[in-house]
Motif scaffolding. Structure first.
Motif, PDB file in Angstrom:
ATOM      1  N   HIS A  25       0.999  -1.192  -0.075  1.00 39.80           N
ATOM      2  CA  HIS A  25       0.319   0.027   0.118  1.00 39.80           C
ATOM      3  C   HIS A  25       0.995   1.276  -0.276  1.00 39.80           C
ATOM      4  O   HIS A  25       2.206   1.613   0.675  1.00 39.80           O
ATOM      5  CB  HIS A  25      -1.276   0.035   1.428  1.00 39.80           C
ATOM      6  CG  HIS A  25      -1.788  -1.201   1.401  1.00 39.80           C
ATOM      7  ND1 HIS A  25      -2.985  -1.780   0.736  1.00 39.80           N
ATOM      8  CD2 HIS A  25      -2.231  -1.966   2.242  1.00 39.80           C
ATOM      9  CE1 HIS A  25      -3.014  -2.322   0.876  1.00 39.80           C
ATOM     10  NE2 HIS A  25      -2.446  -2.688   2.365  1.00 39.80           N
ATOM     11  N   PRO A  55      -4.032   1.498  -1.870  1.00 38.18           N
ATOM     12  CA  PRO A  55      -4.190   0.512  -1.560  1.00 38.18           C
ATOM     13  C   PRO A  55      -3.200  -0.424  -2.651  1.00 38.18           C
ATOM     14  O   PRO A  55      -3.103  -0.113  -4.338  1.00 38.18           O
ATOM     15  CB  PRO A  55      -5.677   0.169  -1.636  1.00 38.18           C
ATOM     16  CG  PRO A  55      -6.488   1.076  -1.423  1.00 38.18           C
ATOM     17  CD  PRO A  55      -5.904   2.447  -2.156  1.00 38.18           C
ATOM     18  N   ALA A  77       1.118  -4.911   1.802  1.00 33.67           N
ATOM     19  CA  ALA A  77      -0.253  -5.288   1.630  1.00 33.67           C
ATOM     20  C   ALA A  77       0.028  -7.115   2.674  1.00 33.67           C
ATOM     21  O   ALA A  77      -1.032  -7.189   2.894  1.00 33.67           O
ATOM     22  CB  ALA A  77      -0.260  -5.515   0.416  1.00 33.67           C
ATOM     23  N   THR A  82      -6.238  -3.627   6.968  1.00 32.58           N
ATOM     24  CA  THR A  82      -6.406  -2.104   7.512  1.00 32.58           C
ATOM     25  C   THR A  82      -8.371  -3.036   6.950  1.00 32.58           C
ATOM     26  O   THR A  82      -8.189  -3.170   5.554  1.00 32.58           O
ATOM     27  CB  THR A  82      -6.007  -1.183   6.230  1.00 32.58           C
ATOM     28  OG1 THR A  82      -6.871   0.505   6.581  1.00 32.58           O
ATOM     29  CG2 THR A  82      -5.215  -2.206   5.040  1.00 32.58           C
ATOM     30  N   THR A  83      -9.068  -1.480   6.804  1.00 36.71           N
ATOM     31  CA  THR A  83     -10.335  -1.258   6.262  1.00 36.71           C
ATOM     32  C   THR A  83     -10.277  -0.304   5.327  1.00 36.71           C
ATOM     33  O   THR A  83     -11.278  -0.870   4.615  1.00 36.71           O
ATOM     34  CB  THR A  83     -11.548  -0.800   7.009  1.00 36.71           C
ATOM     35  OG1 THR A  83     -11.086   0.061   7.509  1.00 36.71           O
ATOM     36  CG2 THR A  83     -11.520  -2.206   8.622  1.00 36.71           C
ATOM     37  N   GLN A  85      -9.984  -0.051   2.012  1.00 37.99           N
ATOM     38  CA  GLN A  85      -9.767  -0.823   0.569  1.00 37.99           C
ATOM     39  C   GLN A  85     -10.630   0.030  -0.329  1.00 37.99           C
ATOM     40  O   GLN A  85     -10.066  -0.546  -1.815  1.00 37.99           O
ATOM     41  CB  GLN A  85     -11.001  -1.467   0.181  1.00 37.99           C
ATOM     42  CG  GLN A  85     -11.328  -2.374   2.102  1.00 37.99           C
ATOM     43  CD  GLN A  85      -9.976  -3.616   1.936  1.00 37.99           C
ATOM     44  OE1 GLN A  85      -9.167  -3.915   1.412  1.00 37.99           O
ATOM     45  NE2 GLN A  85      -9.583  -3.804   2.947  1.00 37.99           N
ATOM     46  N   ARG A  86      -9.975   1.297  -0.381  1.00 41.08           N
ATOM     47  CA  ARG A  86     -10.660   2.658  -1.521  1.00 41.08           C
ATOM     48  C   ARG A  86      -9.255   3.194  -1.658  1.00 41.08           C
ATOM     49  O   ARG A  86      -8.904   3.496  -0.556  1.00 41.08           O
ATOM     50  CB  ARG A  86     -11.417   3.171  -1.224  1.00 41.08           C
ATOM     51  CG  ARG A  86     -13.108   1.675  -2.642  1.00 41.08           C
ATOM     52  CD  ARG A  86     -13.829   2.214  -2.449  1.00 41.08           C
ATOM     53  NE  ARG A  86     -14.089   3.111  -3.929  1.00 41.08           N
ATOM     54  CZ  ARG A  86     -15.221   3.754  -3.424  1.00 41.08           C
ATOM     55  NH1 ARG A  86     -16.483   3.766  -2.811  1.00 41.08           N
ATOM     56  NH2 ARG A  86     -15.369   4.150  -4.764  1.00 41.08           N
ATOM     57  N   GLU A 126      -8.195   5.386   9.490  1.00 46.45           N
ATOM     58  CA  GLU A 126      -9.025   4.649   9.475  1.00 46.45           C
ATOM     59  C   GLU A 126     -10.524   5.464  10.389  1.00 46.45           C
ATOM     60  O   GLU A 126     -11.456   5.129  10.762  1.00 46.45           O
ATOM     61  CB  GLU A 126      -9.116   3.511   9.974  1.00 46.45           C
ATOM     62  CG  GLU A 126      -8.174   2.642   8.857  1.00 46.45           C
ATOM     63  CD  GLU A 126      -7.701   1.268   9.928  1.00 46.45           C
ATOM     64  OE1 GLU A 126      -7.513   0.371   8.827  1.00 46.45           O
ATOM     65  OE2 GLU A 126      -8.430   1.410  10.786  1.00 46.45           O
ATOM     66  N   SER A 204     -12.598  -7.377   6.245  1.00 43.96           N
ATOM     67  CA  SER A 204     -12.072  -6.757   5.040  1.00 43.96           C
ATOM     68  C   SER A 204     -11.396  -7.343   4.373  1.00 43.96           C
ATOM     69  O   SER A 204     -10.445  -7.110   3.663  1.00 43.96           O
ATOM     70  CB  SER A 204     -11.637  -5.698   5.428  1.00 43.96           C
ATOM     71  OG  SER A 204      -9.949  -6.220   6.066  1.00 43.96           O
ATOM     72  N   ARG A 205     -11.832  -8.957   4.425  1.00 41.81           N
ATOM     73  CA  ARG A 205     -10.730  -9.662   3.462  1.00 41.81           C
ATOM     74  C   ARG A 205      -9.651  -9.510   3.398  1.00 41.81           C
ATOM     75  O   ARG A 205      -8.431  -9.397   1.944  1.00 41.81           O
ATOM     76  CB  ARG A 205     -11.311  -9.275   1.841  1.00 41.81           C
ATOM     77  CG  ARG A 205     -12.962  -9.336   1.361  1.00 41.81           C
ATOM     78  CD  ARG A 205     -13.664 -10.638   1.994  1.00 41.81           C
ATOM     79  NE  ARG A 205     -14.660 -10.343   2.072  1.00 41.81           N
ATOM     80  CZ  ARG A 205     -15.481 -11.654   2.019  1.00 41.81           C
ATOM     81  NH1 ARG A 205     -15.410 -12.878   2.989  1.00 41.81           N
ATOM     82  NH2 ARG A 205     -17.152 -11.335   1.857  1.00 41.81           N
ATOM     83  N   THR A 206      -8.603  -9.163   4.209  1.00 43.81           N
ATOM     84  CA  THR A 206      -7.463  -9.490   4.832  1.00 43.81           C
ATOM     85  C   THR A 206      -6.433 -10.868   4.790  1.00 43.81           C
ATOM     86  O   THR A 206      -7.387 -11.483   5.459  1.00 43.81           O
ATOM     87  CB  THR A 206      -6.645  -8.057   5.278  1.00 43.81           C
ATOM     88  OG1 THR A 206      -4.971  -7.975   5.311  1.00 43.81           O
ATOM     89  CG2 THR A 206      -7.089  -8.750   6.759  1.00 43.81           C
TER      90      THR A 206
END
Length: 242
Positions: A25, A55, A77, A82-83, A85-86, A126, A204-206
């Motif tokens: 990131h 990101p 990454a 982290t939340t 994502q954009r 965040e 958050s799909r991490t």
């Protein structure tokens, strides 16, 4: 009367061609002047006192204008949960400025204090996304200050002694207040806080490893064990259901 700017300092403009960092990131901190940034197909102007989170995998290019300074910071990454994502623009206040300077210092010099600066930066960027609402909070000033510090940064690795010193209280007083006002020992409260924060980050799909690192665990097996004891399921199973 027209004022002529000093000609002694000259930093030429510089363009960075379109790129995408696959494994990191990027955080661009505009320290002075301004930059023209194109990120994910959108044009932006970054001015002094702002930062831009990009990101991993997001295509971007930028031009740093004349006499302007941008400091890029990189966050792996694979180890950063982290939340965010954009692409996200952030105003840099005094706290963030201090943390940014400390992060740059630890990245490019031999001065490396034993504290995780990245966790604190992410918590500010965040705006505390992992705030667990069901966790009881102590009412007394010292215990409440410790609870808020741990809510802000669940991965805070200070010892109980260090936390007590930070709020000018004894360990015994701190422990007593937590038990009396939350029904939990400080250790129990801290673990629950970390698990609730981990659950938010897993949504958050991490990766599980990155989440474990973010909430203060260096041993992935220990994190999985504590998470399952708290939720009755493994981190991987929990993330798959989201």
């Amino acid at each position: 009367m027209t004022t002529i700017a000093s000609a002694r300092v000259h930093v030429p403009a510089f363009a960075v061609a379109e790129r995408a960092e696959a494994e990191e990131h990027v955080l661009l901190w505009q320290v002075r002047g301004s930059s023209d940034v194109r990120v994910d197909g959108e044009d932006r102007t970054l001015v002094a006192g702002q930062a831009l989170w990009i990101p991993a995998g997001v295509r971007h290019e930028f031009t740093v204008r004349v006499n302007s300074v941008v400091l890029p910071m990189l966050f792996g990454a694979g180890t950063t949960a982290t939340t965010l994502q954009r692409p996200t623009a952030i105003g840099v206040d005094a706290d963030l400025r201090t943390l940014f300077l400390a992060y740059v210092q630890t990245s490019y010099s031999i001065i490396r204090p034993p504290v995780n600066i990245a966790r604190q930066i992410l918590a500010l960027l965040e705006e505390r996304p992992a705030l667990p609402t069901a966790l009881p909070l102590p009412a007394s000033a010292a215990a409440r200050a410790v609870a808020e510090a741990l809510l802000f940064n669940p991965g805070d690795d200070r010892s109980v002694e260090e936390l007590a010193t930070a709020v000018h209280a004894s360990v015994r007083t701190l422990e007593r207040r937590f038990r009396a006002e939350t029904g939990l020992s400080l250790r129990q409260w801290r673990i629950r806080n970390r698990m609730e924060a981990a659950a938010v980050l897993l949504r958050s799909r991490t990766t599980t490893a990155a989440v474990a690192h973010r909430v203060g665990y260096t041993d992935l097996s220990a994190f999985r064990r504590v998470f399952k004891a708290h939720f009755g399921t493994t981190p991987g199973e929990y993330a798959a259901r989201q």
